[in-house]
Design an enzyme around this catalytic site. Structure first.
Site, mmCIF file in Angstrom:
data_model
loop_
_atom_site.group_PDB
_atom_site.id
_atom_site.type_symbol
_atom_site.label_atom_id
_atom_site.label_comp_id
_atom_site.label_asym_id
_atom_site.label_seq_id
_atom_site.Cartn_x
_atom_site.Cartn_y
_atom_site.Cartn_z
ATOM 1 N N ARG A 33 59.694 -35.528 -46.240
ATOM 2 C CA ARG A 33 58.326 -35.359 -45.577
ATOM 3 C C ARG A 33 58.246 -34.208 -44.676
ATOM 4 N NH1 ARG A 33 54.854 -37.920 -41.514
ATOM 5 N NH2 ARG A 33 52.872 -38.174 -42.060
ATOM 6 N N ILE A 59 47.952 -35.301 -43.554
ATOM 7 C CA ILE A 59 48.820 -35.803 -44.442
ATOM 8 C C ILE A 59 48.714 -37.267 -44.066
ATOM 9 C CG2 ILE A 59 50.817 -35.058 -42.929
ATOM 10 C CD1 ILE A 59 52.789 -35.421 -45.170
ATOM 11 N N SER A 60 48.614 -38.383 -44.950
ATOM 12 C CA SER A 60 48.770 -39.796 -44.766
ATOM 13 C C SER A 60 49.857 -40.208 -44.123
ATOM 14 C CB SER A 60 48.187 -40.584 -45.858
ATOM 15 O OG SER A 60 47.073 -39.817 -46.598
ATOM 16 N N GLN A 61 49.630 -41.411 -43.225
ATOM 17 C CA GLN A 61 50.713 -42.008 -42.541
ATOM 18 C C GLN A 61 51.616 -42.457 -43.592
ATOM 19 O OE1 GLN A 61 48.697 -45.292 -40.572
ATOM 20 N NE2 GLN A 61 50.898 -46.218 -40.067
#
Ligand code: SAH
Length: 220
Positions: A33, A59-61
């Site tokens: 990530r 950017i999503s969790q």
């Protein structure tokens, strides 16, 4: 703490939070990530939080990526359409699990960066990326066995073009809701007779917006 240790801690947290699909956990383990977050947030890349990626987007969790991917129930025969490429993180996780990912982003600058990371840093090749309004889907490549939308749909119904592009037996996972505080992940399954709808858990996503941004036109 080392990157590996942070990653292991994140994976344990995902498992405790309901991510039980080993293929999904394996894909998350294999996609670094830190490649997808801006340099100033590198030390937070393995925390379970959304992070800014520019253009007012995020950017999503990781937990949301993992649970949405699990809800999508992807296998290696599927063609998957993603709306909202953003950083390219979710697309990369999907690419490890399916035959091919078709991903659409309305910000060309974000799309270019995502594509570069996926190709040059991660050597992922089973995807095709397009700068366009994803609410219209990708008719030339339809039907899709799976569709994932990673921005919140404001209306009560999912975009008609996306429903039309689902294969029979296909699944779409999409955040729905008018208010930021009132969003839920919804899973639609296309059957012979219509659409089945299941409301899953509450979330907070940036909005799904129509058209391209005025300063960034497709093909520019
Ligand atoms: N999946 C991303 C998260 C992206 S945030 C990741 O893993 O990083 C949502 C993204 O959806 C934003 O980049 C936003 O620009 C994009 N978006 C919003 N409306 C869109 C539309 N109509 N078509 C394509 N992309 C859209």
């Amino acid at each position: 703490m080392s990157t590996d240790a942070r990653k292991i801690r994140l994976l344990m947290h995902l498992r405790r939070s309901g991510v039980s699909d080993h293929r999904v956990l394996g894909a998350i383990e294999r996609i670094p990530r830190d490649v997808f977050v801006p340099k100033q947030f590198l030390d937070r890349a393995y925390e379970d939080i959304a992070l800014p990626i520019g253009r007012g987007q995020t950017i999503s969790q990781p937990l949301v990526v993992a649970l949405m991917t699990q809800a999508l129930s992807v296998n290696d025969l599927h063609k998957v359409l993603e709306i909202g490429t953003g950083s390219g993180y979710q697309a990369s996780v999907l690419a490890k699990l399916c035959r091919r990912v078709y991903t659409i982003e309305r910000h060309k600058s974000l799309l270019d960066l995502a594509q570069k990371r996926m190709l040059e840093e991660l050597h992922i090749y089973n995807f095709t990326a397009l700068a366009a309004d994803g609410m219209k889907g990708w008719p030339e490549q339809a039907p899709f066995e799976r569709i994932i939308v990673t921005a919140a749909n404001r209306g009560k119904e999912p975009p008609a073009a996306l429903v039309d592009q689902m294969a029979v037996g296909g699944i779409m996972v999409i955040p729905m809701g008018d208010e930021k505080r009132n969003q839920r992940i919804v899973r639609f399954t296309r059957t012979e007779d219509g659409l089945e709808r299941e409301e899953l858990w509450p979330v907070r996503f940036v909005p799904l917006l129509p058209d391209m941004p005025e300063d960034e036109v497709a093909g520019a």
